[in-house]
Design a protein around this motif. Structure first.
Motif, mmCIF file in Angstrom:
data_model
loop_
_atom_site.group_PDB
_atom_site.id
_atom_site.type_symbol
_atom_site.label_atom_id
_atom_site.label_comp_id
_atom_site.label_asym_id
_atom_site.label_seq_id
_atom_site.Cartn_x
_atom_site.Cartn_y
_atom_site.Cartn_z
ATOM 1 N N ASP A 126 0.827 -1.208 0.000
ATOM 2 C CA ASP A 126 0.000 0.000 0.000
ATOM 3 C C ASP A 126 0.865 1.264 0.000
ATOM 4 O O ASP A 126 2.075 1.204 0.249
ATOM 5 C CB ASP A 126 -0.927 0.013 1.221
ATOM 6 C CG ASP A 126 -2.016 -1.057 1.134
ATOM 7 O OD1 ASP A 126 -2.292 -1.517 0.010
ATOM 8 O OD2 ASP A 126 -2.561 -1.424 2.195
ATOM 9 N N LYS A 127 0.222 2.399 -0.256
ATOM 10 C CA LYS A 127 0.844 3.730 -0.201
ATOM 11 C C LYS A 127 2.024 3.879 -1.167
ATOM 12 O O LYS A 127 2.937 4.661 -0.926
ATOM 13 C CB LYS A 127 1.319 4.054 1.229
ATOM 14 C CG LYS A 127 0.206 4.056 2.270
ATOM 15 C CD LYS A 127 -0.707 5.250 2.101
ATOM 16 C CE LYS A 127 -1.725 5.293 3.235
ATOM 17 N NZ LYS A 127 -2.632 6.468 3.116
ATOM 18 N N VAL A 154 5.502 5.814 6.134
ATOM 19 C CA VAL A 154 4.651 4.863 5.416
ATOM 20 C C VAL A 154 4.541 3.551 6.194
ATOM 21 O O VAL A 154 3.458 2.984 6.338
ATOM 22 C CB VAL A 154 5.197 4.609 3.993
ATOM 23 C CG1 VAL A 154 4.478 3.439 3.334
ATOM 24 C CG2 VAL A 154 5.031 5.863 3.149
#
Length: 359
Positions: A126-127, A154
């Motif tokens: 993710d991210k 993150v």
């Protein structure tokens, strides 16, 4: 000092029976409400207390040393290029801390997937966090990560706390805020992938009470690595290769510890990580050196302690290097007898379990 016999070097000499139901899956409701088994290392005598009573076992003038490392969320869940699920556990956080936004950084990781990813393949999280597999050996892979923003932030957002493998989550597991409870209240420096678990029992109020009693409080740092859970795979423990972990002792901490030793005051280590750091940095004359580096000290019976006089610690896994360390301090027979008593008294074992005070 009596030389250890051959039995002390046999892995089987550090085994004990533990019912699975005594492996703690969640901490005590309140940190200092856990139990505390007091062991006299000279006589083998024991006493059963609550952890809040640890203050009664400390004396004015004692110097208590804690490890202020902070556990970092480093357990990542993502997908392979093929779409299959993958889990990656970063086992060395330092490259993350040193990387800026958009800068690639390489970390050794434990990787779990239906099929081991091959070098050159890519993983997606993710991210915008991505990784390329540079090397793959057994379960450990060298991954090169890229992240459009600050990597540490993150990971704080998307990664999970890396609990030990014997703690299970999901299903009928008890609810627990691991981000808070698998962390000491005095944690400062990010970098550990496992908690210095002896410190989990201290509340700010208990620490204040202990210091008000006249006990000096000193912080050192050792970033606990995943290797602390790695089993010993050799029958002769002298052949075991200890994992390395980054440590740091400030000049102020070293000065306080050395001053206590010079005055004949007791040094009480909180946790085996504090013991290893203090003894690794020690000199024959019973003083520690300030500095930082990689600690790979393996303590087993026969070891001569230069710094540590007493230890607060949790109960450790059978056949583990940590069980060997406490056996070196208190005697293997004393430790195994105390563990047998703890099992009979239904103490809770391992990271979220109860504690011992060895004096």
């Amino acid at each position: 000092m009596t030389e250890p016999t051959q039995d002390f070097y046999s892995l089987a000499s550090y085994d004990y029976e533990l019912p699975e139901e005594l492996i703690a899956q969640a901490p005590a409701e309140k940190r200092d409400a856990s139990r505390l088994l007091k062991l006299d290392k000279n006589t083998g005598q024991t006493a059963h207390l609550q952890f809040a009573q640890a203050a009664d076992l400390l004396q004015p003038g004692d110097l208590m040393v804690v490890n202020d490392t902070k556990v970092t969320p480093v357990r990542l869940f993502g997908k392979k290029e093929t779409g299959g699920k993958v889990e990656a556990l970063i086992i060395d956080y330092r490259p993350v801390a040193q990387a800026g936004p958009g800068e690639p950084f390489a970390c050794e990781c434990l990787v779990k997937a239906s099929k081991r990813p091959k070098p050159g393949s890519r993983l997606f999280f993710d991210k915008g966090l991505k990784a390329k597999v540079l090397k793959a050996e057994d379960r450990i892979c060298l991954l090169e990560f890229t992240c459009p923003t600050e990597p540490g932030a993150v990971l704080d957002d998307i990664a999970a706390i890396p609990l030990p493998p014997y703690i299970r989550r999901g299903g009928d597991a008890p609810p627990c805020n691991d981000r808070e409870r698998y962390q000491t209240t005095y944690a400062r420096h990010k970098g550990a992938v496992a908690a210095p678990t002896a410190g989990l029992h201290f509340t700010p109020e208990l620490l204040d009470f202990i210091q008000a009693k006249g006990v000096e409080f000193v912080r050192i740092t050792l970033h606990v690595g995943y290797g602390t859970f790695m089993p010993v795979r050799v029958d002769d423990v002298r052949k075991h290769k200890m994992h390395s972990e980054f440590y740091e002792i400030s000049p102020e901490a070293a000065q306080a510890i050395n001053h206590a030793k010079d005055q004949g005051r007791r040094v009480v280590a909180v946790g085996t990580t504090s013991v290893r750091t203090l003894e690794y940095s020690s000199r024959e004359e019973g003083r520690v050196a300030a500095g930082s580096g990689m600690c790979d000290l393996f303590i087993m019976p026969g070891f001569r302690f230069n710094i540590v006089d007493a230890l607060i610690t949790n109960f450790h896994l059978p056949q583990s290097t940590l069980l060997m360390l406490v056996s070196a301090l208190a005697g293997r027979e004393n430790i195994l007898a105390a563990y047998q008593e703890a099992v009979a008294e239904k103490y809770r074992f391992f990271s979220y379990g109860d504690a011992m005070f060895i004096e």
